[in-house]
Design a protein around this motif. Structure first.
Motif, PDB file in Angstrom:
ATOM      1  N   HIS A 103      -6.187   6.291   6.986  1.00  0.00           N
ATOM      2  CA  HIS A 103      -6.656   7.258   5.925  1.00  0.00           C
ATOM      3  C   HIS A 103      -6.777   6.317   4.994  1.00  0.00           C
ATOM      4  N   LEU A 104      -7.912   6.168   5.272  1.00  0.00           N
ATOM      5  CA  LEU A 104      -8.464   5.224   3.690  1.00  0.00           C
ATOM      6  C   LEU A 104      -8.660   5.408   2.524  1.00  0.00           C
ATOM      7  N   ASP A 105      -8.904   7.404   2.703  1.00  0.00           N
ATOM      8  CA  ASP A 105      -8.881   7.714   1.423  1.00  0.00           C
ATOM      9  C   ASP A 105      -7.829   7.009   0.508  1.00  0.00           C
ATOM     10  N   ILE A 106      -6.347   7.566   1.312  1.00  0.00           N
ATOM     11  CA  ILE A 106      -5.219   7.247   0.540  1.00  0.00           C
ATOM     12  C   ILE A 106      -5.044   5.815   0.077  1.00  0.00           C
ATOM     13  N   PHE A 107      -5.100   5.062   1.311  1.00  0.00           N
ATOM     14  CA  PHE A 107      -4.349   3.623   0.846  1.00  0.00           C
ATOM     15  C   PHE A 107      -5.507   2.700   0.551  1.00  0.00           C
ATOM     16  N   LYS A 108      -6.900   2.934  -0.215  1.00  0.00           N
ATOM     17  CA  LYS A 108      -7.812   2.084  -0.204  1.00  0.00           C
ATOM     18  C   LYS A 108      -7.802   1.251  -0.934  1.00  0.00           C
ATOM     19  N   GLU A 109      -7.107   1.769  -1.950  1.00  0.00           N
ATOM     20  CA  GLU A 109      -6.423   0.574  -3.536  1.00  0.00           C
ATOM     21  C   GLU A 109      -5.610   0.245  -3.518  1.00  0.00           C
ATOM     22  N   PHE A 110      -4.545  -0.119  -2.804  1.00  0.00           N
ATOM     23  CA  PHE A 110      -3.320  -1.107  -2.117  1.00  0.00           C
ATOM     24  C   PHE A 110      -3.521  -2.183  -1.559  1.00  0.00           C
ATOM     25  N   ILE A 111      -2.803  -2.824  -2.318  1.00  0.00           N
ATOM     26  CA  ILE A 111      -2.774  -4.402  -2.242  1.00  0.00           C
ATOM     27  C   ILE A 111      -1.305  -4.614  -1.585  1.00  0.00           C
ATOM     28  N   PHE A 112      -0.874  -5.587  -0.447  1.00  0.00           N
ATOM     29  CA  PHE A 112       0.651  -5.637  -0.031  1.00  0.00           C
ATOM     30  C   PHE A 112       0.681  -7.010   0.074  1.00  0.00           C
ATOM     31  N   TYR A 113       1.868  -7.371  -0.047  1.00  0.00           N
ATOM     32  CA  TYR A 113       1.680  -8.520  -0.464  1.00  0.00           C
ATOM     33  C   TYR A 113       4.044  -9.085   0.343  1.00  0.00           C
ATOM     34  N   LEU A 114       3.222 -10.287   1.062  1.00  0.00           N
ATOM     35  CA  LEU A 114       5.142 -11.073   1.514  1.00  0.00           C
ATOM     36  C   LEU A 114       5.031 -11.881   1.943  1.00  0.00           C
ATOM     37  N   GLU A 115       6.547 -12.229   1.368  1.00  0.00           N
ATOM     38  CA  GLU A 115       7.123 -13.479   0.902  1.00  0.00           C
ATOM     39  C   GLU A 115       7.671 -13.786   2.113  1.00  0.00           C
ATOM     40  N   VAL A 116       7.355 -14.586   2.859  1.00  0.00           N
ATOM     41  CA  VAL A 116       8.460 -15.013   3.818  1.00  0.00           C
ATOM     42  C   VAL A 116       8.828 -16.414   3.235  1.00  0.00           C
ATOM     43  N   GLU A 117      10.374 -16.895   3.755  1.00  0.00           N
ATOM     44  CA  GLU A 117      10.730 -18.578   3.230  1.00  0.00           C
ATOM     45  C   GLU A 117      11.137 -18.883   4.672  1.00  0.00           C
ATOM     46  N   LEU A 118      10.206 -20.522   4.221  1.00  0.00           N
ATOM     47  CA  LEU A 118       9.983 -21.539   5.327  1.00  0.00           C
ATOM     48  C   LEU A 118      11.068 -22.327   5.876  1.00  0.00           C
ATOM     49  N   GLU A 119      10.611 -22.958   6.632  1.00  0.00           N
ATOM     50  CA  GLU A 119      11.686 -24.334   6.731  1.00  0.00           C
ATOM     51  C   GLU A 119      12.578 -24.599   6.498  1.00  0.00           C
ATOM     52  N   ASP A 120      11.798 -25.331   5.672  1.00  0.00           N
ATOM     53  CA  ASP A 120      11.593 -26.368   4.343  1.00  0.00           C
ATOM     54  C   ASP A 120      12.008 -25.623   2.977  1.00  0.00           C
ATOM     55  N   THR A 121      12.872 -24.633   2.821  1.00  0.00           N
ATOM     56  CA  THR A 121      13.536 -23.575   1.945  1.00  0.00           C
ATOM     57  C   THR A 121      11.812 -23.242   0.995  1.00  0.00           C
ATOM     58  N   LEU A 122      10.756 -23.834   1.573  1.00  0.00           N
ATOM     59  CA  LEU A 122       9.976 -23.640   0.294  1.00  0.00           C
ATOM     60  C   LEU A 122       9.960 -21.847   1.152  1.00  0.00           C
ATOM     61  N   THR A 167       4.050 -17.004  -0.077  1.00  0.00           N
ATOM     62  CA  THR A 167       3.856 -15.227  -0.705  1.00  0.00           C
ATOM     63  C   THR A 167       1.942 -15.047  -0.083  1.00  0.00           C
ATOM     64  N   ILE A 168       2.048 -14.148   0.982  1.00  0.00           N
ATOM     65  CA  ILE A 168       0.635 -13.156   1.432  1.00  0.00           C
ATOM     66  C   ILE A 168       0.270 -12.985   1.477  1.00  0.00           C
ATOM     67  N   ARG A 169      -1.034 -12.261   0.996  1.00  0.00           N
ATOM     68  CA  ARG A 169      -1.849 -11.158  -0.358  1.00  0.00           C
ATOM     69  C   ARG A 169      -3.169 -10.691   0.890  1.00  0.00           C
ATOM     70  N   ARG A 170      -2.465  -9.790   1.281  1.00  0.00           N
ATOM     71  CA  ARG A 170      -3.797  -8.801   1.902  1.00  0.00           C
ATOM     72  C   ARG A 170      -3.702  -7.486   1.756  1.00  0.00           C
ATOM     73  N   GLY A 171      -5.256  -7.079   1.088  1.00  0.00           N
ATOM     74  CA  GLY A 171      -5.805  -5.621   0.365  1.00  0.00           C
ATOM     75  C   GLY A 171      -5.783  -4.642   1.930  1.00  0.00           C
ATOM     76  N   VAL A 172      -6.168  -3.072   1.632  1.00  0.00           N
ATOM     77  CA  VAL A 172      -6.374  -2.488   2.915  1.00  0.00           C
ATOM     78  C   VAL A 172      -7.807  -2.700   2.101  1.00  0.00           C
ATOM     79  N   ASP A 173      -8.173  -2.533   1.313  1.00  0.00           N
ATOM     80  CA  ASP A 173     -10.014  -2.397   0.879  1.00  0.00           C
ATOM     81  C   ASP A 173     -10.811  -3.285   1.888  1.00  0.00           C
ATOM     82  N   GLU A 174     -10.188  -4.698   1.388  1.00  0.00           N
ATOM     83  CA  GLU A 174     -10.114  -5.961   1.806  1.00  0.00           C
ATOM     84  C   GLU A 174     -10.009  -6.953   2.640  1.00  0.00           C
ATOM     85  N   ALA A 175      -9.244  -5.888   3.493  1.00  0.00           N
ATOM     86  CA  ALA A 175      -8.734  -6.232   4.681  1.00  0.00           C
ATOM     87  C   ALA A 175      -8.782  -7.615   5.219  1.00  0.00           C
TER      88      ALA A 175
END
Length: 598
Positions: free
Chosen positions: A69-88, A91-99
């Motif tokens: 459903h690219l017509d609905i989501f193509k402008e979305f950009i998602f950000y996933l924040e994860v906690e690493l082992e060293d307490t740092l 953040t991973i940035r990935r858009g739908v249109d430029e996946a």
């Protein structure tokens, strides 16, 4: 590693999800009566797990809802924040249109919002997809998985409804045992290098066997004995060398000698023999024809009677009758003899025809040979020998081609025997390694199988057995079974509800066994309480909370109808802070994406 936050550049359409360190609940409440009997509600409780997978760089799949459903989501950009082992935090940035263009940023504190952060301020900006996977693999540093990528383990950490069909073989691993079995052996504590090497050798062996079959088909029905090929080739090559020497010297004396010998010893002798045979057959035919013509009976009883009457001698009665019977008898014998003579004549004529035909052929050959010997045009002789050389060279080329095929076939057969022996040795080593890990009560596998059984027993009051054993081909077979009171395997694990329980128990047991390693800490189970009765739901929830207290981050999704029923005076099943996403079906605001259902 744990999940910290998931958000997008469109906060009004997708609200940020802030994950907790312990248990996380995605709750969907069905408020509309017409939806209570539906199997699916499209609110987003399963979609959340897919979004996490997308942010962790799953391959682009046109069937995936964001791309479908690219017509609905193509402008979305998602950000996933994860906690690493060293307490740092990362953040991973990935858009739908430029996946296929990924950005990364490390930071000290969690629950940030980098949706408006300019590209130059990211640590790694617009990294190509394949490079981004390698980079994320390095940043996550799940070193226990090495040499496998972090992506190999995500299927067991993000269980969708489709991944409860089998404890070990996920939907994306369908038919690819060489892809997932060695990895699973590795995280269970077995020597995965042996397993991988066994699959590699098996693949090599299969390829060599296919090539050998192809070569055998190329040979067709020709000789497969290399000794015969070499012998024939040697004779042909020597003959070709002699003819080439003859051509090079432009001297046909040896060729003349060979033709003379062939003419005298072969053709003339045969012609003489056939002429003798023809003479004999001709004489036989002449005698037969004479016999056929000389078949009349000259004695006539009536004429004899007339002569006897003139002489005054009586020729009547019994005498005449006896002569007539004798004539009839002789005529019968003569008719039968004619039949045999005619058959013999047909045979003789057939043989004469054969002899004449062969004499004609030999006569032609004799004329050609004599023409060669008496010819004064040396170039005609040169042409004839050259033509013979062409035929010889074609034969030599064909034999050399067969020899090449046979040499290649012998090499392949040698390689096949070597690979078969290596496979046998590998299988022996795999069996020894599996036996060692099974018998060692302190091994990683023994630890996992104990945790696995404890979880199942706490939920349904039945022990469960996790087992790994090599089959007759040297491949590992993984089984998870529920045991009865006597310790025997039952068919209970074949039902969907208990099979799902086994999947959950396996995932949690593996995470707990690796809790002191650089290993993921989170696990996502969709529809965790479906089909269980209330008591078992309470038991499973107790197990999940216990594992959260140990330092893991279990994430579960459910709809309100799957909650265990409690008396009105008891506390709610979940604390408010445990519910990180609350969904309902009243309107679009109750969905994960605040938009019309697609």
């Amino acid at each position: 590693m744990k999940l910290s936050r998931l958000y997008s550049n469109k906060a009004d359409l997708f609200e940020a999800v802030d994950f907790r360190a312990g248990m996380n609940v995605v709750m969907a409440e069905i408020r509309l009566a017409e939806n209570r009997r539906k199997d699916t509600h499209n609110l987003g409780k399963s979609t959340l797990g897919r979004l996490i997978d997308f942010a962790l760089l799953m391959n682009r799949d046109p069937k995936f809802f964001l791309f479908k459903h690219l017509d609905i989501f193509k402008e979305f950009i998602f950000y996933l924040e994860v906690e690493l082992e060293d307490t740092l935090f990362l953040t991973i940035r990935r858009g739908v249109d430029e996946a296929t263009r990924i950005s990364f940023k490390k930071h000290q504190t969690g629950h940030q919002d980098f949706s408006t952060l300019p590209s130059p301020e990211w640590d790694h900006s617009d990294v190509p997809f394949e490079r981004a996977i390698d980079l994320l693999d390095s940043l996550l540093d799940w070193r226990v998985l090495k040499p496998w990528s972090y992506r190999n383990g995500l299927g067991y950490l993000l269980r969708t409804q489709d991944d409860y069909q089998d404890v070990f073989q996920l939907r994306k691993f369908a038919g690819k045992h060489a892809y997932w079995k060695p990895f699973l052996a590795h995280i269970l504590g077995f020597d995965a290098e042996l397993i991988s090497e066994h699959y590699d050798k098996e693949k090599q062996l299969s390829e060599k066997q296919e090539k050998a079959e192809t070569i055998k088909k190329e040979l067709g029905g020709s000789i497969e004995d290399i000794s015969k090929i070499e012998g024939l080739l040697l004779l042909k090559q020597k003959e070709a060398e002699k003819k080439q020497e003859l051509l090079d010297a432009f001297d046909f004396r040896m060729q003349d000698k060979a033709h003379t010998k062939y003419l005298v010893d072969g053709i003339d002798d045969r012609i003489a023999s056939l002429n003798g045979e023809r003479y004999s057959l001709t004489q036989s035919k002449k005698k037969i024809m004479a016999s056929l013509e000389d078949d009349g009976i000259l004695f006539n009883p009536d004429e004899a009677q007339r002569l006897f009457a003139e002489a005054g001698v009586l020729f009547q009665g019994q005498i005449k009758k006896d002569f007539q019977q004798l004539i009839a008898f002789n005529r019968a014998i003569t008719d039968e003899r004619r039949i045999y003579l005619q058959e013999e004549r047909a045979e003789v004529e057939s043989e004469l025809k054969r002899v004449n035909a062969e004499l004609n052929t030999l006569g032609k050959k004799r004329s050609e040979t004599l023409a060669f010997l008496s010819g004064t045009d040396v170039f005609n002789k040169y042409k004839q020998v050259s033509d013979e050389m062409v035929t010889l060279r074609a034969d030599i080329t064909s034999l050399e081609r067969q020899r090449g095929f046979l040499h290649r076939l012998q090499e392949l057969r040698t390689t096949i025997r070597t690979l078969s022996e290596e496979l046998s040795h590998l299988q022996t080593r795999i069996e020894a390694n599996v036996e060692e890990q099974n018998s060692d009560q302190k091994s990683l596998f023994s630890t996992i199988r104990l945790f696995f059984s404890e979880i199942v027993e706490e939920v349904i009051d039945r022990k469960a057995l996790l087992s790994v054993s090599p089959n007759k081909d040297g491949h590992l077979d993984y089984t998870a079974e529920i045991l009865d009171e006597a310790g025997n395997a039952t068919s209970a694990n074949q039902g969907h509800t208990y099979r799902k329980l086994l999947c959950i128990a396996f995932d949690l047991a593996v995470l707990r066994a690796h809790i002191d390693d650089r290993f993921p800490r989170f696990v996502y189970h969709d529809g965790v309480f479906e089909s269980l009765d209330d008591r078992k739901k309470e038991n499973l929830l107790s197990v999940i909370r216990h594992y959260a207290d140990l330092g893991l981050q279990p994430m579960i999704t459910l709809i309100d109808s799957d909650l265990p029923i409690r008396p009105e005076n008891e506390l709610p099943v979940f604390d408010r802070e445990e519910i990180v996403v609350f969904l309902h079906d009243e309107n679009a605001q109750g969905r994960l994406f605040k938009i019309k259902s697609w």
